[in-house]
Motif scaffolding. Structure first.
Motif, PDB file in Angstrom:
ATOM      1  N   GLN A  68      38.079  34.505  39.061  1.00 38.05           N
ATOM      2  CA  GLN A  68      38.538  35.560  39.968  1.00 38.05           C
ATOM      3  C   GLN A  68      39.467  36.526  39.251  1.00 38.05           C
ATOM      4  OE1 GLN A  68      40.045  32.683  42.943  1.00 38.05           O
ATOM      5  NE2 GLN A  68      38.767  33.757  44.430  1.00 38.05           N
ATOM      6  N   GLN A  69      40.404  35.967  38.493  1.00 39.40           N
ATOM      7  CA  GLN A  69      41.366  36.823  37.792  1.00 39.40           C
ATOM      8  C   GLN A  69      40.656  37.699  36.764  1.00 39.40           C
ATOM      9  OE1 GLN A  69      44.755  37.076  38.555  1.00 39.40           O
ATOM     10  NE2 GLN A  69      44.378  38.904  37.314  1.00 39.40           N
ATOM     11  N   ALA A  70      39.676  37.110  36.097  1.00 37.16           N
ATOM     12  CA  ALA A  70      38.945  37.893  35.097  1.00 37.16           C
ATOM     13  C   ALA A  70      38.148  39.011  35.749  1.00 37.16           C
ATOM     14  CB  ALA A  70      38.015  36.970  34.300  1.00 37.16           C
ATOM     15  N   MET A  71      37.646  38.782  36.946  1.00 40.12           N
ATOM     16  CA  MET A  71      36.935  39.842  37.664  1.00 40.12           C
ATOM     17  C   MET A  71      37.862  41.023  37.938  1.00 40.12           C
ATOM     18  SD  MET A  71      33.703  39.150  38.536  1.00 40.12           S
ATOM     19  CE  MET A  71      32.605  37.722  38.345  1.00 40.12           C
ATOM     20  N   ILE A  72      39.109  40.715  38.242  1.00 41.14           N
ATOM     21  CA  ILE A  72      40.083  41.788  38.475  1.00 41.14           C
ATOM     22  C   ILE A  72      40.398  42.499  37.163  1.00 41.14           C
ATOM     23  CG2 ILE A  72      42.465  42.262  39.145  1.00 41.14           C
ATOM     24  CD1 ILE A  72      42.249  39.868  41.062  1.00 41.14           C
ATOM     25  N   ASP A  73      40.658  41.704  36.143  1.00 40.24           N
ATOM     26  CA  ASP A  73      41.066  42.287  34.871  1.00 40.24           C
ATOM     27  C   ASP A  73      39.967  43.167  34.275  1.00 40.24           C
ATOM     28  OD1 ASP A  73      43.422  40.920  35.185  1.00 40.24           O
ATOM     29  OD2 ASP A  73      42.831  39.234  33.905  1.00 40.24           O
ATOM     30  N   GLU A  74      38.717  42.775  34.498  1.00 37.48           N
ATOM     31  CA  GLU A  74      37.585  43.535  33.945  1.00 37.48           C
ATOM     32  C   GLU A  74      37.071  44.588  34.921  1.00 37.48           C
ATOM     33  OE1 GLU A  74      35.959  43.566  31.042  1.00 37.48           O
ATOM     34  OE2 GLU A  74      37.236  42.049  30.104  1.00 37.48           O
ATOM     35  N   LEU A  75      37.696  44.683  36.106  1.00 37.65           N
ATOM     36  CA  LEU A  75      37.187  45.584  37.152  1.00 37.65           C
ATOM     37  C   LEU A  75      35.695  45.337  37.356  1.00 37.65           C
ATOM     38  CD1 LEU A  75      39.054  48.864  36.175  1.00 37.65           C
ATOM     39  CD2 LEU A  75      39.715  47.190  37.888  1.00 37.65           C
ATOM     40  N   GLY A  76      35.363  44.069  37.532  1.00 35.70           N
ATOM     41  CA  GLY A  76      33.960  43.657  37.541  1.00 35.70           C
ATOM     42  C   GLY A  76      33.117  44.220  38.670  1.00 35.70           C
ATOM     43  N   PRO A  77      33.522  44.053  39.927  1.00 34.82           N
ATOM     44  CA  PRO A  77      32.639  44.444  41.025  1.00 34.82           C
ATOM     45  C   PRO A  77      32.604  45.953  41.256  1.00 34.82           C
ATOM     46  CG  PRO A  77      34.245  42.770  41.699  1.00 34.82           C
ATOM     47  CD  PRO A  77      34.695  43.310  40.391  1.00 34.82           C
ATOM     48  N   GLN A  78      31.544  46.375  41.910  1.00 29.81           N
ATOM     49  CA  GLN A  78      31.490  47.736  42.433  1.00 29.81           C
ATOM     50  C   GLN A  78      31.767  47.692  43.933  1.00 29.81           C
ATOM     51  OE1 GLN A  78      30.623  51.161  41.220  1.00 29.81           O
ATOM     52  NE2 GLN A  78      31.879  50.113  39.707  1.00 29.81           N
ATOM     53  N   CYS A  79      30.733  47.527  44.758  1.00 35.69           N
ATOM     54  CA  CYS A  79      30.996  47.453  46.208  1.00 35.69           C
ATOM     55  C   CYS A  79      31.573  46.102  46.596  1.00 35.69           C
ATOM     56  CB  CYS A  79      29.717  47.730  46.999  1.00 35.69           C
ATOM     57  SG  CYS A  79      28.558  46.336  47.054  1.00 35.69           S
ATOM     58  N   GLY A  80      31.292  45.074  45.802  1.00 33.14           N
ATOM     59  CA  GLY A  80      31.860  43.755  46.032  1.00 33.14           C
ATOM     60  C   GLY A  80      31.023  42.824  46.878  1.00 33.14           C
ATOM     61  N   PHE A  81      29.919  43.305  47.425  1.00 40.46           N
ATOM     62  CA  PHE A  81      29.157  42.449  48.337  1.00 40.46           C
ATOM     63  C   PHE A  81      28.608  41.207  47.631  1.00 40.46           C
ATOM     64  CE2 PHE A  81      25.458  40.981  50.635  1.00 40.46           C
ATOM     65  CZ  PHE A  81      25.954  40.921  51.929  1.00 40.46           C
TER      66      PHE A  81
END
Ligand code: FES
Ligand code: FES
Length: 218
Positions: free
Chosen positions: A153-166
């Motif tokens: 989860q933290q890495a998703m934030i750090d990498e700005l992973g999602p777009q819409c997030g669905f």
């Protein structure tokens, strides 16, 4: 129980949601909300008439619920379940765990991915009655009691992973299941583990970056 889908097109593409974000700061806050509980994004419209949430007071033929116990995120939850009810429906509409998304509802997109006894599983294709006493984990169960996010989860934030997030909760659950059996995967192994999770925004490369970051930080 992953579907046969393998879909990793042009991996640097960004989805149409990108223009909504005026700054990286606001986008990061949005992503944090998505990956912590999946609560920011609603599910697709879904007909729910057969699960007792319908407007009619009379149960349909064959729709007799049975009270069962489900082990979800380390807690035993008592819930009335129809014979043909899927785990995705039970989680979302009976237990309020709406971080698990419903996209296709037929085992094709991976939005509904949860972990059952360590295995990433499409909850839309799993009958709740078949779960038994196995351990179900959803996106809501990843955060530690002290509020610390799971490394993925933290890495998703750090990498700005999602777009819409669905699709993000499903992507995260698939990644967590992988890292629990392979803490140091190659990029191809991550790609393979996430191959049953489609992303309409095309954020595939960002998800791969996020999971690799989580693995390297573990
Ligand atoms: S909603 Fe389960 S695979 Fe699409
Ligand atoms: S981030 Fe939008 S569907 Fe994947």
């Amino acid at each position: 129980m992953k579907g046969p889908v393998t879909f990793y097109p042009g991996e640097s593409a960004r989805g149409p949601g990108a223009s909504f974000f005026k700054s990286r700061a606001s986008r990061r806050a949005f992503i944090k909300g998505v990956i912590a509980s999946g609560a920011v994004v609603g599910s697709s419209t879904f007909l729910f008439g057969s699960l007792g949430g319908c407007s009619s007071d009379r149960p349909a033929v064959g729709s007799i619920e049975r009270l069962i116990s489900l082990n979800v995120n380390g807690q035993v939850r008592r819930v009335d379940v129809l014979p043909n009810e899927t785990l995705a429906m039970t989680l979302r509409y009976k237990l309020g765990l709406t971080g698990t998304k419903l996209g296709c509802d037929r085992g094709e997109c991976g939005a509904c991915t949860v972990i059952i006894d360590g295995v990433s599983t499409y909850s839309c294709s799993t009958l709740t009655h078949m779960v038994g006493d196995r351990q179900v984990r959803t996106i809501e169960g990843l955060e530690r009691p002290n509020g610390e996010l799971h490394p993925v989860q933290q890495a998703m934030i750090d990498e700005l992973g999602p777009q819409c997030g669905f699709c993000t909760p499903g992507q995260i659950m698939a990644a967590v299941a992988l890292l629990e059996v392979n803490a140091n995967p190659t990029r191809d192994e991550v790609r393979h583990a996430l191959s049953g999770n489609l992303c309409r925004c095309g954020a595939y490369d960002h998800y791969l970056n996020s999971v690799m970051r989580a693995a390297q930080g573990a």
